[in-house]
Design a protein around this motif. Structure first.
Motif, PDB file in Angstrom:
ATOM      1  N   PRO A 236     -88.265  44.429  29.830  1.00  0.00           N
ATOM      2  CA  PRO A 236     -87.460  44.411  31.132  1.00  0.00           C
ATOM      3  C   PRO A 236     -87.516  45.107  32.296  1.00  0.00           C
ATOM      4  O   PRO A 236     -87.482  45.195  33.525  1.00  0.00           O
ATOM      5  CB  PRO A 236     -86.109  43.895  30.851  1.00  0.00           C
ATOM      6  N   CYS A 237     -87.780  46.571  31.682  1.00  0.00           N
ATOM      7  CA  CYS A 237     -87.731  47.667  32.614  1.00  0.00           C
ATOM      8  C   CYS A 237     -89.311  47.664  33.374  1.00  0.00           C
ATOM      9  O   CYS A 237     -89.113  48.351  34.371  1.00  0.00           O
ATOM     10  CB  CYS A 237     -87.750  48.838  31.857  1.00  0.00           C
ATOM     11  N   CYS A 238     -89.934  46.991  33.254  1.00  0.00           N
ATOM     12  CA  CYS A 238     -91.366  46.702  33.710  1.00  0.00           C
ATOM     13  C   CYS A 238     -91.133  45.588  34.875  1.00  0.00           C
ATOM     14  O   CYS A 238     -92.231  45.365  35.704  1.00  0.00           O
ATOM     15  CB  CYS A 238     -92.355  46.212  32.909  1.00  0.00           C
ATOM     16  N   VAL A 239     -90.131  44.880  35.171  1.00  0.00           N
ATOM     17  CA  VAL A 239     -89.866  43.895  35.761  1.00  0.00           C
ATOM     18  C   VAL A 239     -89.263  44.325  37.176  1.00  0.00           C
ATOM     19  O   VAL A 239     -88.156  44.700  37.053  1.00  0.00           O
ATOM     20  CB  VAL A 239     -89.263  42.702  35.292  1.00  0.00           C
ATOM     21  N   PRO A 240     -90.163  44.309  38.071  1.00  0.00           N
ATOM     22  CA  PRO A 240     -89.382  44.894  39.352  1.00  0.00           C
ATOM     23  C   PRO A 240     -88.092  43.981  39.958  1.00  0.00           C
ATOM     24  O   PRO A 240     -88.194  42.683  39.568  1.00  0.00           O
ATOM     25  CB  PRO A 240     -90.461  44.954  40.257  1.00  0.00           C
ATOM     26  N   ARG A 241     -87.154  44.367  40.409  1.00  0.00           N
ATOM     27  CA  ARG A 241     -86.129  43.759  40.821  1.00  0.00           C
ATOM     28  C   ARG A 241     -85.284  42.649  39.876  1.00  0.00           C
ATOM     29  O   ARG A 241     -84.800  41.847  40.309  1.00  0.00           O
ATOM     30  CB  ARG A 241     -86.389  42.905  42.142  1.00  0.00           C
ATOM     31  N   LEU A 242     -85.337  43.077  38.633  1.00  0.00           N
ATOM     32  CA  LEU A 242     -84.643  42.435  37.611  1.00  0.00           C
ATOM     33  C   LEU A 242     -83.315  42.395  37.778  1.00  0.00           C
ATOM     34  O   LEU A 242     -82.655  43.608  37.900  1.00  0.00           O
ATOM     35  CB  LEU A 242     -85.245  42.674  36.456  1.00  0.00           C
ATOM     36  N   CYS A 243     -82.646  41.381  37.618  1.00  0.00           N
ATOM     37  CA  CYS A 243     -81.168  41.467  37.303  1.00  0.00           C
ATOM     38  C   CYS A 243     -80.489  40.462  36.456  1.00  0.00           C
ATOM     39  O   CYS A 243     -80.670  39.167  36.972  1.00  0.00           O
ATOM     40  CB  CYS A 243     -80.356  41.418  38.685  1.00  0.00           C
ATOM     41  N   VAL A 244     -80.126  40.539  35.417  1.00  0.00           N
ATOM     42  CA  VAL A 244     -79.694  39.442  34.715  1.00  0.00           C
ATOM     43  C   VAL A 244     -78.176  39.208  34.379  1.00  0.00           C
ATOM     44  O   VAL A 244     -77.619  38.476  33.825  1.00  0.00           O
ATOM     45  CB  VAL A 244     -80.083  39.827  33.072  1.00  0.00           C
ATOM     46  N   SER A 245     -77.327  39.962  35.518  1.00  0.00           N
ATOM     47  CA  SER A 245     -75.964  39.636  35.377  1.00  0.00           C
ATOM     48  C   SER A 245     -75.240  39.132  36.693  1.00  0.00           C
ATOM     49  O   SER A 245     -76.100  39.213  37.925  1.00  0.00           O
ATOM     50  CB  SER A 245     -75.360  41.153  35.255  1.00  0.00           C
ATOM     51  N   ASP A 246     -74.336  38.469  36.627  1.00  0.00           N
ATOM     52  CA  ASP A 246     -73.722  38.055  37.943  1.00  0.00           C
ATOM     53  C   ASP A 246     -73.086  39.094  38.563  1.00  0.00           C
ATOM     54  O   ASP A 246     -72.463  38.706  39.714  1.00  0.00           O
ATOM     55  CB  ASP A 246     -72.740  36.784  37.626  1.00  0.00           C
ATOM     56  N   LEU A 247     -72.407  40.128  37.917  1.00  0.00           N
ATOM     57  CA  LEU A 247     -71.718  41.107  38.571  1.00  0.00           C
ATOM     58  C   LEU A 247     -72.185  42.262  39.346  1.00  0.00           C
ATOM     59  O   LEU A 247     -71.900  42.604  40.263  1.00  0.00           O
ATOM     60  CB  LEU A 247     -70.707  41.855  37.281  1.00  0.00           C
ATOM     61  N   THR A 248     -73.393  42.585  38.701  1.00  0.00           N
ATOM     62  CA  THR A 248     -73.968  43.830  39.436  1.00  0.00           C
ATOM     63  C   THR A 248     -75.480  43.857  39.167  1.00  0.00           C
ATOM     64  O   THR A 248     -75.755  43.612  38.108  1.00  0.00           O
ATOM     65  CB  THR A 248     -73.211  45.130  38.902  1.00  0.00           C
TER      66      THR A 248
ATOM     67  N   ASN B  75     -79.066  36.252  42.055  1.00  0.00           N
ATOM     68  CA  ASN B  75     -79.861  37.184  41.542  1.00  0.00           C
ATOM     69  C   ASN B  75     -80.206  36.893  39.950  1.00  0.00           C
ATOM     70  O   ASN B  75     -81.454  37.258  39.609  1.00  0.00           O
ATOM     71  CB  ASN B  75     -79.038  38.692  41.180  1.00  0.00           C
ATOM     72  N   ARG B  76     -79.302  36.393  39.281  1.00  0.00           N
ATOM     73  CA  ARG B  76     -79.551  35.876  37.886  1.00  0.00           C
ATOM     74  C   ARG B  76     -80.534  34.705  37.971  1.00  0.00           C
ATOM     75  O   ARG B  76     -81.330  34.818  36.962  1.00  0.00           O
ATOM     76  CB  ARG B  76     -78.209  35.480  37.326  1.00  0.00           C
ATOM     77  N   MET B  77     -80.313  33.812  38.548  1.00  0.00           N
ATOM     78  CA  MET B  77     -81.403  32.902  38.745  1.00  0.00           C
ATOM     79  C   MET B  77     -82.696  33.078  39.048  1.00  0.00           C
ATOM     80  O   MET B  77     -83.825  32.699  38.303  1.00  0.00           O
ATOM     81  CB  MET B  77     -80.936  31.584  39.652  1.00  0.00           C
ATOM     82  N   ARG B  78     -82.845  34.154  40.083  1.00  0.00           N
ATOM     83  CA  ARG B  78     -84.168  34.535  40.421  1.00  0.00           C
ATOM     84  C   ARG B  78     -84.963  35.397  39.169  1.00  0.00           C
ATOM     85  O   ARG B  78     -86.007  35.453  39.044  1.00  0.00           O
ATOM     86  CB  ARG B  78     -83.953  35.574  41.600  1.00  0.00           C
ATOM     87  N   SER B  79     -84.142  35.779  38.251  1.00  0.00           N
ATOM     88  CA  SER B  79     -84.542  36.789  37.203  1.00  0.00           C
ATOM     89  C   SER B  79     -85.399  35.852  36.331  1.00  0.00           C
ATOM     90  O   SER B  79     -86.280  36.412  35.688  1.00  0.00           O
ATOM     91  CB  SER B  79     -83.443  37.619  36.654  1.00  0.00           C
ATOM     92  N   TYR B  80     -85.018  34.585  36.246  1.00  0.00           N
ATOM     93  CA  TYR B  80     -85.597  33.610  35.191  1.00  0.00           C
ATOM     94  C   TYR B  80     -87.223  33.564  35.624  1.00  0.00           C
ATOM     95  O   TYR B  80     -88.021  33.275  34.920  1.00  0.00           O
ATOM     96  CB  TYR B  80     -85.067  32.448  34.915  1.00  0.00           C
ATOM     97  N   ASP B  81     -87.376  33.544  37.263  1.00  0.00           N
ATOM     98  CA  ASP B  81     -88.791  33.388  37.329  1.00  0.00           C
ATOM     99  C   ASP B  81     -89.662  34.634  37.304  1.00  0.00           C
ATOM    100  O   ASP B  81     -90.877  34.543  36.855  1.00  0.00           O
ATOM    101  CB  ASP B  81     -88.701  33.188  38.946  1.00  0.00           C
TER     102      ASP B  81
END
Length: 580
Positions: free
Chosen positions: A77-89, A177-183
């Motif tokens: 996941p650290c290789c994925v730009p703009r990743l965010c898997v949380s709803d909070l931050t 942010n969370r939904m975009r992270s699945y893409d």
């Protein structure tokens, strides 16, 4: 005795060739970045670079080919730009990258300066839970998203109005942010990642079933479970050889699983940890001694850290001129008594939302903020007194405690700080593989890329401020006025002499590192250092060098103009009490 043993250890280490010891099996060891996030020192921008370091230094986790896939995709996941898997931050390790410590936490964690090179897997095993729970859960269905007024616009999720047009709120929603992270990091990649880093299979399978990953599609859940079993290293955890795992092995995988934490061959080299801890005891934890009866010299030969790495080899941070750092913190949410999200003085200080609609809480001036013990000498406190909080003292060097324990940078500890703490902070910072200065941000980025052998990002993304100050752009900017107020500067300097002394020493070390890496001659570096008055005659431990230039006629005229234009505006209520 401890000092003598440590000295013997260093002699023994010096005689070992700097190659990975065959018995340690560490050729592809897990690499975690020890990142210390100093409040309001540009950490958000530099943390993105820390994530790319965690990507580059874990090649075995970089990419993989999913079942039926033709092209490799990101696994780490650290290789994925703009990743965010949380709803909070989206500004925390638990939502962006589990191999970088402390993003967004502002905690002092110098114990990890020692632990991280030897014991990165142990640290990750104890801190991965929040990331695991955030990342391994099902995405909302299209129908659920539509009910919440979300839809795909030009292939990207966005909040939409009743006509289906994207609204201004599209970029700030946690759900988006969370939904975009699945893409960018699909569910299959997530399952494979957790299996590869030895999260126990039963834990992964339970999570898939309990949270209904893929909804009620039992066949899809079965495929994910089969994928986890195929990728898991757990089936080989009883083997003591890395070729069975696809990873290196710090003493065997048997201790990675939560059910095997007490295995005889733990993955953290306890003997090596004791060596390094003893060797840097004078700067990091002066209460750490070698275990009774341990021959450190023998341990150094038989159980070196992976690749003979040393304390600080995983460490990086960013610092800032103490005065401008405080001027920024005072006006930023969360970092002053007027918006105290850390609960430093409950009932007295409060957040903006708690203040709304009540006159219970007073508004604190910059002077009152500067005089508060919690906000003084932040850098000296974080790097020179990392065990100063009660919880860290109680650990007394026990690794199962210290790995997770860190003292917050805002705590009432400044009154006893002195030159000895400045010395300790400087020694700890010198151990860091990299530290930079916000005043020379682009030069710092060039140095970090060189130190960690990371290629620059495309389109100069590394050199862009991720959160530029809106305060400084305002016509009536309190932060702008503070920075040109000589009286305020002198008052703040007097309250934070330790931090200014540390900044001067660290800044000279930074200049030396630029020179050692042949960066001093770069035209952009020379220009940036000149503008910031760095690497020259300015002594940042001298109040005249720091604050004297603010008494020049043109600077005084600028401040007077701001006073005339903005001094009576209610939005700048602290104006009249900024003076010392």
């Amino acid at each position: 005795m401890a000092a003598a043993a440590a000295a013997l250890a260093w002699i023994a280490i010096a005689s070992i060739p700097r190659t990975a010891d065959a018995r340690s099996n560490c050729s592809a060891s897990l690499f975690a970045v020890h990142w210390t996030h100093v409040p309001k020192a540009g950490g958000t921008a530099m943390a993105s670079l820390a994530r790319r370091v965690a990507c580059k230094k874990n090649p075995a986790l970089a990419t993989w080919v999913p079942p039926g896939g033709a092209d490799p995709v990101h696994l780490n996941p650290c290789c994925v730009p703009r990743l965010c898997v949380s709803d909070l931050t989206c500004d925390a390790s638990s939502s962006t990258c589990p191999f970088v410590t402390g993003i967004g936490r502002h905690t002092s964690s110098m114990a990890e300066l020692v632990d991280m090179p030897c014991c990165a897997r142990e640290w990750f095993a104890k801190t991965r839970t929040s990331f695991f729970h955030s990342a391994l859960r099902p995405p909302m269905s299209d129908e659920e998203m539509r009910r919440r007024s979300y839809a795909r616009v030009n292939g990207k999720w966005a909040r939409v109005d009743r006509y289906g047009n994207a609204t201004a709120a599209s970029g700030i929603s946690g759900v988006l942010n969370r939904m975009r992270s699945y893409d960018v990091w699909p569910l299959e990649s997530r399952v494979a990642f957790f299996a590869r880093v030895a999260v126990p299979l039963d834990m992964i399978e339970k999570r898939i079933r309990d949270v209904g990953v893929r909804g009620d599609d039992r066949e899809a859940q079965r495929r994910l479970i089969m994928l986890a079993r195929r990728e898991s290293v757990e089936k080989d955890m009883t083997e003591k050889s890395p070729e069975h795992t696809g990873f290196g092995n710090e003493g065997g995988w048997s201790a990675f699983g939560e059910r095997n934490q007490r295995a005889e061959l733990g993955f953290c080299h306890r003997a090596s940890h004791a060596i390094w801890a003893g060797a840097v005891a004078e700067q990091v934890h002066d209460w750490t001694d070698a275990p009774d009866g341990m021959d450190l010299a023998t341990a150094a030969r038989e159980r070196p850290c992976c690749g003979l790495r040393q304390p600080g080899d995983s460490s990086m941070t960013l610092l800032r001129n103490p005065f401008t750092r405080a001027a920024s913190a005072y006006f930023y949410r969360g970092h002053s008594p007027n918006h105290d999200i850390y609960g430093l003085r409950p009932g007295l200080w409060a957040t903006s939302s708690e203040r709304r609609g009540t006159k219970k809480f007073k508004h604190y001036s910059f002077r009152e903020f500067a005089e508060a013990e919690e906000y003084r000498d932040i850098a000296t406190k974080m790097f020179g007194d990392p065990t100063g909080c009660d919880k860290a003292r109680q650990c007394r060097g026990r690794s199962n405690c210290v790995v997770l324990t860190a003292c917050h940078g805002y705590r009432n500890a400044s009154s006893y700080l002195g030159p000895a703490h400045v010395d300790a902070a400087f020694r700890a910072l010198r151990r860091h593989a990299f530290f930079g200065l916000l005043e020379a941000y682009n030069s710092s980025v060039r140095l970090a890329l060189r130190e960690f052998d990371v290629a620059p990002a495309s389109k100069d993304r590394d050199f862009m401020a991720s959160r530029p100050s809106s305060r400084l752009k305002q016509q009536c900017s309190g932060a702008k006025a503070l920075r040109v107020n000589a009286t305020v500067c002198r008052g703040y300097f007097d309250l934070n002499r330790n931090d200014f002394a540390l900044y001067e020493r660290v800044h000279r070390e930074f200049c030396g590192r630029l020179d050692a890496n042949d960066l001093m001659g770069h035209p952009n570096v020379r220009e940036e250092l000149g503008k910031a008055r760095l690497c020259g005659d300015v002594d940042f431990s001298d109040v005249e060098d720091v604050c004297g230039p603010l008494e020049a006629p043109d600077v005084v005229a600028k401040l007077d103009a701001l006073r005339d234009k903005c001094g009576r505006r209610k939005v700048e209520r602290a104006w009249t009490s900024w003076g010392f």
